[in-house]
Design a protein around this motif. Sequence first.
Motif, PDB file in Angstrom:
ATOM      1  N   VAL A  94       0.861  -1.181   0.000  1.00 48.98           N
ATOM      2  CA  VAL A  94       0.000   0.000   0.000  1.00 48.98           C
ATOM      3  C   VAL A  94       0.897   1.231   0.000  1.00 48.98           C
ATOM      4  O   VAL A  94       1.680   1.446   0.924  1.00 48.98           O
ATOM      5  CB  VAL A  94      -0.937   0.002   1.231  1.00 48.98           C
ATOM      6  N   VAL A  95       0.808   2.035  -1.071  1.00 48.52           N
ATOM      7  CA  VAL A  95       1.661   3.214  -1.202  1.00 48.52           C
ATOM      8  C   VAL A  95       0.886   4.517  -1.039  1.00 48.52           C
ATOM      9  O   VAL A  95       1.484   5.583  -0.927  1.00 48.52           O
ATOM     10  CB  VAL A  95       2.449   3.218  -2.535  1.00 48.52           C
ATOM     11  N   ASP A  96      -0.435   4.438  -1.015  1.00 45.63           N
ATOM     12  CA  ASP A  96      -1.261   5.625  -0.759  1.00 45.63           C
ATOM     13  C   ASP A  96      -2.618   5.145  -0.269  1.00 45.63           C
ATOM     14  O   ASP A  96      -3.107   4.096  -0.693  1.00 45.63           O
ATOM     15  CB  ASP A  96      -1.421   6.476  -2.017  1.00 45.63           C
ATOM     16  N   ILE A  97      -3.203   5.914   0.659  1.00 45.26           N
ATOM     17  CA  ILE A  97      -4.502   5.545   1.219  1.00 45.26           C
ATOM     18  C   ILE A  97      -5.498   6.669   0.978  1.00 45.26           C
ATOM     19  O   ILE A  97      -5.114   7.829   0.806  1.00 45.26           O
ATOM     20  CB  ILE A  97      -4.390   5.231   2.723  1.00 45.26           C
ATOM     21  N   PRO A  98      -6.790   6.333   0.980  1.00 46.19           N
ATOM     22  CA  PRO A  98      -7.795   7.372   0.779  1.00 46.19           C
ATOM     23  C   PRO A  98      -7.700   8.450   1.853  1.00 46.19           C
ATOM     24  O   PRO A  98      -7.453   8.164   3.018  1.00 46.19           O
ATOM     25  CB  PRO A  98      -9.122   6.612   0.900  1.00 46.19           C
ATOM     26  N   TYR A 145      -8.528   9.323  -3.650  1.00 45.94           N
ATOM     27  CA  TYR A 145      -9.874   8.759  -3.675  1.00 45.94           C
ATOM     28  C   TYR A 145      -9.915   7.242  -3.687  1.00 45.94           C
ATOM     29  O   TYR A 145     -10.989   6.660  -3.778  1.00 45.94           O
ATOM     30  CB  TYR A 145     -10.640   9.340  -4.872  1.00 45.94           C
ATOM     31  N   SER A 146      -8.761   6.590  -3.597  1.00 45.31           N
ATOM     32  CA  SER A 146      -8.718   5.134  -3.568  1.00 45.31           C
ATOM     33  C   SER A 146      -7.385   4.696  -2.962  1.00 45.31           C
ATOM     34  O   SER A 146      -6.493   5.504  -2.750  1.00 45.31           O
ATOM     35  CB  SER A 146      -8.867   4.570  -4.982  1.00 45.31           C
ATOM     36  N   THR A 168      -4.988   0.685  -8.458  1.00 41.29           N
ATOM     37  CA  THR A 168      -5.848   1.211  -7.405  1.00 41.29           C
ATOM     38  C   THR A 168      -6.857   0.158  -6.960  1.00 41.29           C
ATOM     39  O   THR A 168      -7.186  -0.764  -7.702  1.00 41.29           O
ATOM     40  CB  THR A 168      -6.616   2.466  -7.858  1.00 41.29           C
ATOM     41  N   ALA A 169      -7.318   0.327  -5.730  1.00 43.36           N
ATOM     42  CA  ALA A 169      -8.372  -0.505  -5.154  1.00 43.36           C
ATOM     43  C   ALA A 169      -9.420   0.447  -4.567  1.00 43.36           C
ATOM     44  O   ALA A 169      -9.103   1.593  -4.222  1.00 43.36           O
ATOM     45  CB  ALA A 169      -7.800  -1.413  -4.072  1.00 43.36           C
ATOM     46  N   PRO A 170     -10.670   0.002  -4.441  1.00 43.99           N
ATOM     47  CA  PRO A 170     -11.737   0.873  -3.962  1.00 43.99           C
ATOM     48  C   PRO A 170     -11.443   1.548  -2.615  1.00 43.99           C
ATOM     49  O   PRO A 170     -10.803   0.962  -1.748  1.00 43.99           O
ATOM     50  CB  PRO A 170     -12.941  -0.068  -3.831  1.00 43.99           C
ATOM     51  N   ARG A 171     -11.960   2.737  -2.490  1.00 45.07           N
ATOM     52  CA  ARG A 171     -11.790   3.570  -1.302  1.00 45.07           C
ATOM     53  C   ARG A 171     -12.209   2.863  -0.016  1.00 45.07           C
ATOM     54  O   ARG A 171     -11.618   3.066   1.040  1.00 45.07           O
ATOM     55  CB  ARG A 171     -12.599   4.858  -1.491  1.00 45.07           C
TER      56      ARG A 171
END
Length: 83
Positions: free
Chosen positions: A37-41, A46-47, A60-63
Amino acid sequence: MSGRRGNPADANEPAPTWAARLGDLAQDTTTGVVGVVVDIPGEGVYSYHLRPPGGGKEWTAPRDGSTLLPAHGSPAEPEGDPD
């Protein structure tokens, strides 16, 4: 009287999901691929954003994190000995 009591509305609540954090190793159930995981909502994001542990193309994966599950091991410490 015996048995489990609960609020009938509880049955309609979605099951709790795992909340991935930055740096976590997660499996995306949509693709079956494991990534870091390199970024979170959050603000302006946004995801969830994931990248293969060894580097590569980000996806990306859903928010709501509904397609993410914790993956075993970590990029820095691979599981077990391959022999």
